[in-house]
Motif scaffolding. Structure first.
Motif, mmCIF file in Angstrom:
data_model
loop_
_atom_site.group_PDB
_atom_site.id
_atom_site.type_symbol
_atom_site.label_atom_id
_atom_site.label_comp_id
_atom_site.label_asym_id
_atom_site.label_seq_id
_atom_site.Cartn_x
_atom_site.Cartn_y
_atom_site.Cartn_z
ATOM 1 N N UNK A 1 0.853 -1.188 0.000
ATOM 2 C CA UNK A 1 0.000 0.000 0.000
ATOM 3 C C UNK A 1 0.897 1.248 0.000
ATOM 4 N N UNK A 2 0.890 1.977 -1.077
ATOM 5 C CA UNK A 2 1.782 3.127 -1.209
ATOM 6 C C UNK A 2 1.189 4.345 -0.512
ATOM 7 N N UNK A 3 2.075 5.238 -0.113
ATOM 8 C CA UNK A 3 1.644 6.498 0.455
ATOM 9 C C UNK A 3 0.960 6.352 1.799
ATOM 10 N N UNK A 4 1.513 5.516 2.682
ATOM 11 C CA UNK A 4 0.890 5.286 3.979
ATOM 12 C C UNK A 4 1.028 6.500 4.893
ATOM 13 N N UNK A 5 -0.030 6.792 5.617
ATOM 14 C CA UNK A 5 -0.028 7.852 6.624
ATOM 15 C C UNK A 5 -0.522 7.232 7.931
ATOM 16 N N UNK A 6 0.366 7.203 8.909
ATOM 17 C CA UNK A 6 0.082 6.567 10.183
ATOM 18 C C UNK A 6 -0.310 7.606 11.231
ATOM 19 N N UNK A 7 -1.471 7.422 11.837
ATOM 20 C CA UNK A 7 -1.912 8.263 12.948
ATOM 21 C C UNK A 7 -1.786 7.414 14.207
ATOM 22 N N UNK A 8 -0.893 7.809 15.104
ATOM 23 C CA UNK A 8 -0.572 6.974 16.269
ATOM 24 C C UNK A 8 -0.939 7.690 17.557
ATOM 25 N N UNK A 9 -1.815 7.092 18.332
ATOM 26 C CA UNK A 9 -2.138 7.590 19.671
ATOM 27 C C UNK A 9 -1.273 6.841 20.677
ATOM 28 N N UNK A 10 -0.610 7.578 21.560
ATOM 29 C CA UNK A 10 0.293 6.950 22.512
ATOM 30 C C UNK A 10 1.665 6.719 21.913
ATOM 31 N N UNK A 11 2.175 7.728 21.207
ATOM 32 C CA UNK A 11 3.444 7.575 20.477
ATOM 33 C C UNK A 11 4.664 8.013 21.278
ATOM 34 N N UNK B 1 7.230 6.285 5.108
ATOM 35 C CA UNK B 1 5.833 6.640 5.321
ATOM 36 C C UNK B 1 5.718 7.941 6.116
ATOM 37 N N UNK B 2 4.534 8.527 6.080
ATOM 38 C CA UNK B 2 4.251 9.706 6.887
ATOM 39 C C UNK B 2 3.701 9.254 8.237
ATOM 40 N N UNK B 3 4.062 9.975 9.292
ATOM 41 C CA UNK B 3 3.626 9.615 10.638
ATOM 42 C C UNK B 3 3.101 10.839 11.368
ATOM 43 N N UNK B 4 1.913 10.699 11.933
ATOM 44 C CA UNK B 4 1.357 11.702 12.835
ATOM 45 C C UNK B 4 1.419 11.089 14.227
ATOM 46 N N UNK B 5 2.320 11.595 15.047
ATOM 47 C CA UNK B 5 2.556 11.045 16.380
ATOM 48 C C UNK B 5 1.844 11.906 17.417
ATOM 49 N N UNK B 6 0.983 11.288 18.208
ATOM 50 C CA UNK B 6 0.241 12.047 19.213
ATOM 51 C C UNK B 6 0.453 11.463 20.601
ATOM 52 N N UNK B 7 0.357 12.346 21.575
ATOM 53 C CA UNK B 7 0.515 11.966 22.972
ATOM 54 C C UNK B 7 0.062 13.123 23.839
ATOM 55 N N UNK C 1 8.366 13.077 11.918
ATOM 56 C CA UNK C 1 6.946 12.919 12.257
ATOM 57 C C UNK C 1 6.299 14.274 12.524
ATOM 58 N N UNK C 2 5.023 14.358 12.214
ATOM 59 C CA UNK C 2 4.208 15.486 12.648
ATOM 60 C C UNK C 2 3.754 15.172 14.064
ATOM 61 N N UNK C 3 4.158 15.983 15.019
ATOM 62 C CA UNK C 3 3.888 15.721 16.431
ATOM 63 C C UNK C 3 2.757 16.627 16.915
ATOM 64 N N UNK C 4 1.719 16.010 17.488
ATOM 65 C CA UNK C 4 0.562 16.759 17.957
ATOM 66 C C UNK C 4 0.172 16.306 19.360
#
Length: 290
Positions: free
Chosen positions: A1-11, A28-34, A48-51
């Motif tokens: 699966x190309x162009x994966x964007x991961x949204x992670x809660x508890x990163x 891959x792109x990563x949105x890291x949240x905590x 990573x994009x950190x939010x």
């Protein structure tokens, strides 16, 4: 699966953090949240994009963070719900507030994140949601009554969600690791919270007392390698590497100790059915075909 964007809660630690780094390593792109973005500076430095996000927040707050991710990368292909902690307490030891807090994070938080992820995945008819269970999804562990019950709940929820959305091109997976060396059991950390009023003398010498001591001895000596585990998880959820040519499973068990727990549960369940089958079947109406 190309162009994966991961949204992670508890990163900020554990599996969430390791999955973030593994996904970034693959391009891959990563949105890291905590709750604490300061603990994710290394992920930010890696790209990573950190939010900031507390999974127990209200719908408007969670919706805004998901929207920020979509505005940045255009989509979310994978949602990882790794936020959670263990309340170390026998059933009698915990207060009502401690029990609520455990379920609010481990169950209601997972449900909130799943709902919002589906809102973005369903129109695209594509996506993977992975919620963290545990070997505690399969067995009741003394001194962790409420933690185990949250993991049983997450498993039931995730299996049902998969049945609801698999026809829409979305997979919901329950990840069930055994004991991994993640810092989860560290004293004074955010992932192992002890009941404020333990009944130490009352439970001395019982399985509750034994397990609490075992957790102390297991801390930083867990058999599982979180880096290896994260690599397998990313492989499986992207159907690459060790999962090339395989369907994404509903349940992903990780670690020998988790496998042992599952096999023990299967054996004990089969033995229970064999002993009680005649009683189980005796409760149907007489007009039901045998």
């Amino acid at each position: 699966m190309a162009g994966n964007v991961w949204f992670i809660a508890g990163a900020s630690n554990g599996f969430g953090r390791a999955i973030g780094f593994e996904a970034l390593k693959r391009g891959d792109k990563v949105v890291a949240t905590s709750r604490n973005p300061a603990k994710m500076e290394d992920l930010k430095a890696a790209g990573a994009l950190v939010l900031a996000l507390d999974v127990t927040s209200d719908d408007a707050t969670i919706r805004a963070v998901f929207q920020k991710a979509v505005d940045t990368y255009g989509k979310i292909t994978h949602c990882i719900n790794a936020a959670g902690y263990v309340l170390e307490a026998a059933a009698e030891e915990a207060s009502a507030q401690e029990v609520f807090n455990q379920f609010n994070t481990n169950v209601l938080g997972v449900m909130s994140m799943t709902r919002h992820a589906l809102h973005h995945m369903r129109p695209r008819r594509q996506g993977v949601i992975a919620n963290f269970g545990s070997l505690a999804s399969w067995q009741g562990v003394p001194a962790a009554s409420y933690y185990c019950s949250t993991k049983f709940a997450v498993t039931g929820f995730t299996e049902t969600v998969h049945n609801e959305v698999s026809g829409l091109g979305i997979s919901a997976v329950i990840i069930e690791p055994g004991h991994f060396r993640t810092g989860f059991l560290n004293e004074g950390g955010a992932n192992r919270i002890k009941a404020a009023n333990p009944l130490t003398e009352e439970y001395k010498g019982t399985p509750v007392d034994v397990v609490k001591s075992q957790l102390d001895g297991l801390d930083n000596k867990q058999p599982g390698d979180v880096v290896k585990g994260a690599k397998v998880i990313v492989d499986v959820l992207t159907q690459t590497g060790v999962a090339e040519g395989k369907k994404i499973p509903n349940r992903l068990i990780l670690g020998r100790d988790a496998l042992d727990a599952v096999q023990d549960k299967i054996k004990s369940t089969e033995a229970n059915i064999k002993e009680w089958e005649h009683v189980i079947l005796s409760t149907d109406h007489d007009d039901v075909k045998k």
